[in-house]
Design a protein around this motif. Structure first.
Motif, PDB file in Angstrom:
ATOM      1  N   THR A   7       0.830  -1.190   0.000  1.00  0.00           N
ATOM      2  CA  THR A   7       0.000   0.000   0.000  1.00  0.00           C
ATOM      3  C   THR A   7       0.867   1.243   0.000  1.00  0.00           C
ATOM      4  N   PRO A   8       0.724   2.140  -1.005  1.00  0.00           N
ATOM      5  CA  PRO A   8       1.517   3.362  -1.015  1.00  0.00           C
ATOM      6  C   PRO A   8       1.260   4.209   0.228  1.00  0.00           C
ATOM      7  N   VAL A   9       2.302   4.853   0.722  1.00  0.00           N
ATOM      8  CA  VAL A   9       2.191   5.726   1.881  1.00  0.00           C
ATOM      9  C   VAL A   9       2.714   7.091   1.480  1.00  0.00           C
ATOM     10  N   GLU A  10       1.927   8.118   1.714  1.00  0.00           N
ATOM     11  CA  GLU A  10       2.373   9.459   1.366  1.00  0.00           C
ATOM     12  C   GLU A  10       3.581   9.828   2.220  1.00  0.00           C
ATOM     13  N   THR A  11       4.588  10.393   1.576  1.00  0.00           N
ATOM     14  CA  THR A  11       5.822  10.734   2.273  1.00  0.00           C
ATOM     15  C   THR A  11       6.512  11.873   1.548  1.00  0.00           C
ATOM     16  N   SER A  12       7.249  12.676   2.279  1.00  0.00           N
ATOM     17  CA  SER A  12       8.022  13.745   1.669  1.00  0.00           C
ATOM     18  C   SER A  12       9.463  13.332   1.451  1.00  0.00           C
ATOM     19  N   GLU A  13       9.778  12.076   1.766  1.00  0.00           N
ATOM     20  CA  GLU A  13      11.142  11.600   1.609  1.00  0.00           C
ATOM     21  C   GLU A  13      11.539  11.584   0.136  1.00  0.00           C
ATOM     22  N   THR A  14      12.832  11.757  -0.121  1.00  0.00           N
ATOM     23  CA  THR A  14      13.379  11.703  -1.468  1.00  0.00           C
ATOM     24  C   THR A  14      13.748  10.270  -1.812  1.00  0.00           C
ATOM     25  N   ALA A  15      13.324   9.820  -2.969  1.00  0.00           N
ATOM     26  CA  ALA A  15      13.702   8.501  -3.479  1.00  0.00           C
ATOM     27  C   ALA A  15      13.885   8.620  -4.982  1.00  0.00           C
ATOM     28  N   HIS A  16      15.120   8.827  -5.414  1.00  0.00           N
ATOM     29  CA  HIS A  16      15.420   9.081  -6.818  1.00  0.00           C
ATOM     30  C   HIS A  16      16.310   7.983  -7.380  1.00  0.00           C
ATOM     31  N   LEU A  17      15.915   7.472  -8.520  1.00  0.00           N
ATOM     32  CA  LEU A  17      16.735   6.524  -9.257  1.00  0.00           C
ATOM     33  C   LEU A  17      17.328   7.245 -10.459  1.00  0.00           C
ATOM     34  N   TYR A  18      18.661   7.266 -10.531  1.00  0.00           N
ATOM     35  CA  TYR A  18      19.373   7.883 -11.641  1.00  0.00           C
ATOM     36  C   TYR A  18      19.868   6.793 -12.581  1.00  0.00           C
ATOM     37  N   ALA A  19      19.747   7.038 -13.885  1.00  0.00           N
ATOM     38  CA  ALA A  19      20.198   6.058 -14.876  1.00  0.00           C
ATOM     39  C   ALA A  19      20.955   6.767 -15.988  1.00  0.00           C
ATOM     40  N   THR A  20      22.095   6.205 -16.359  1.00  0.00           N
ATOM     41  CA  THR A  20      22.872   6.728 -17.480  1.00  0.00           C
ATOM     42  C   THR A  20      22.591   5.918 -18.733  1.00  0.00           C
ATOM     43  N   SER A  21      22.980   6.490 -19.864  1.00  0.00           N
ATOM     44  CA  SER A  21      22.782   5.843 -21.148  1.00  0.00           C
ATOM     45  C   SER A  21      24.023   6.020 -22.004  1.00  0.00           C
ATOM     46  N   HIS A  22      24.159   5.140 -22.983  1.00  0.00           N
ATOM     47  CA  HIS A  22      25.281   5.260 -23.909  1.00  0.00           C
ATOM     48  C   HIS A  22      25.106   6.412 -24.897  1.00  0.00           C
TER      49      HIS A  22
END
Length: 340
Positions: free
Chosen positions: A29-44
């Motif tokens: 169940t999703p929980v509202e939050t102000s926390e940061t959760a970032h996934l960074y992805a590089t490419s060729h």
């Protein structure tokens, strides 16, 4: 990587990120939050894509690089650093958090290193020490296995090359666990460690690993990541195939690795493997694991032309399973997950 203070898996918000997911629900169940959760992805192609795991927003950054492989985000100066294969250097871009989301953003290069690299593949960071694994042939004889680690010090003005360590195996993925540097032995199923790396290997030198073990069940390893006592290693299988990849989960890694003698093997019974047609894994070249989410994020370079994949509950669920997130990203090459 800063740690999430609560083990809340917000990847259910991934339905806003993609429309092609095999399974839009993370089973939580999703929980509202102000926390940061970032996934960074590089490419060729040199771009960087940031996925906001909490709200589904996607931001594309156009960098100065034409080919990137390896990324690290630093929350202290709100920057990401990429390993540029086109400029043969480290490139860092500062103060990116306040930029507009959801659009392509052209960035100006803020910090860089000299162009020392030849064929960089991954980056590992320990404080202000940045290590790049480079798999270019060192001795000019392609029948012998060798590789190099380029060690940089990050300063306010750029990255200064401190020294270069040559090793007697082909390199690819690297990962710091405290002060020890773990490195996959490319073209094999082996994992090597260099203990107290940053303080022991201070000058240009040739070095052998402190210890090397085999990991049963892997054909050819590329990526690795460690968090919360668990080590993840990817298996690209046959590099020419786009459907035979997988990843291995080794919980209680420290005790299992320490109990294995130099030259020994971590048995398949001490691991879990995720592979098969449902996974979309062909050549998983880079991986990041977060123990609070119990999630693996993978840069898959071959299947479908490139994907960013996520699998939840990896410490308890193995086999031929579908990813919870399945984003198309042409030439996906590396991932980094940041939370606070």
């Amino acid at each position: 990587m800063k740690k999430f203070i609560r083990p809340i898996f917000m990847l259910a918000a991934g339905t806003m990120m993609i429309s092609c997911s095999d399974d839009d629900s993370m089973g939580r169940t999703p929980v509202e939050t102000s926390e940061t959760a970032h996934l960074y992805a590089t490419s060729h192609n040199g771009s960087v894509t940031r996925y906001d795991i909490n709200n589904g927003e996607t931001t594309s950054y156009e960098t100065s690089s034409d080919d990137a492989e390896g990324i690290y985000y630093d929350g202290d100066d709100d920057s990401f650093t990429i390993v540029s294969r086109s400029s043969a250097s480290l490139e860092s871009y500062l103060d990116i958090g306040g930029l507009e989301t959801g659009v392509d953003l052209n960035l100006s290069l803020d910090l860089s290193s000299s162009s020392d690299l030849q064929s960089p593949r991954d980056i590992a960071v320990n404080g202000n020490i940045y290590v790049v694994a480079d798999n270019a042939d060192v001795d000019g004889d392609d029948t012998t296995a060798d590789g190099r680690f380029f060690i940089y010090t990050k300063t306010s003005s750029g990255f200064q090359l401190r020294n270069v360590v040559s090793v007697d195996f082909k390199v690819w993925g690297i990962e710091f666990v405290d002060n020890d540097l773990y490195a996959v032995v490319d073209a094999t199923n082996m994992l090597a460690v260099f203990t107290n790396f940053s303080s022991t290997y201070m000058t240009d030198m040739e070095a052998s690993a402190s210890k090397t073990v085999e990991v049963e069940g892997i054909v050819r390893t590329h990526g690795l990541d460690y968090d919360g006592g668990t080590m993840i290693m990817t298996d690209i299988g046959d590099a020419a195939s786009d459907s035979d990849g997988g990843f291995h989960v080794i919980t209680n890694f420290d005790s299992k690795f320490n109990a294995t003698m130099d030259g020994g093997m971590i048995s398949i019974e001490d691991q879990m493997r995720v592979s098969g047609g449902n996974t979309n894994l062909g050549n998983p070249v880079n991986v990041v694991y977060d123990s609070n989410y119990d999630a693996v994020f993978i840069a898959e370079v071959a299947n479908g032309g490139g994907r960013v994949l996520a699998f939840s509950d990896v410490s308890t669920t193995s086999g031929n399973r579908s990813p919870q997130i399945n984003n198309s990203l042409s030439g996906a090459s590396a991932v980094y997950f940041y939370t606070e």
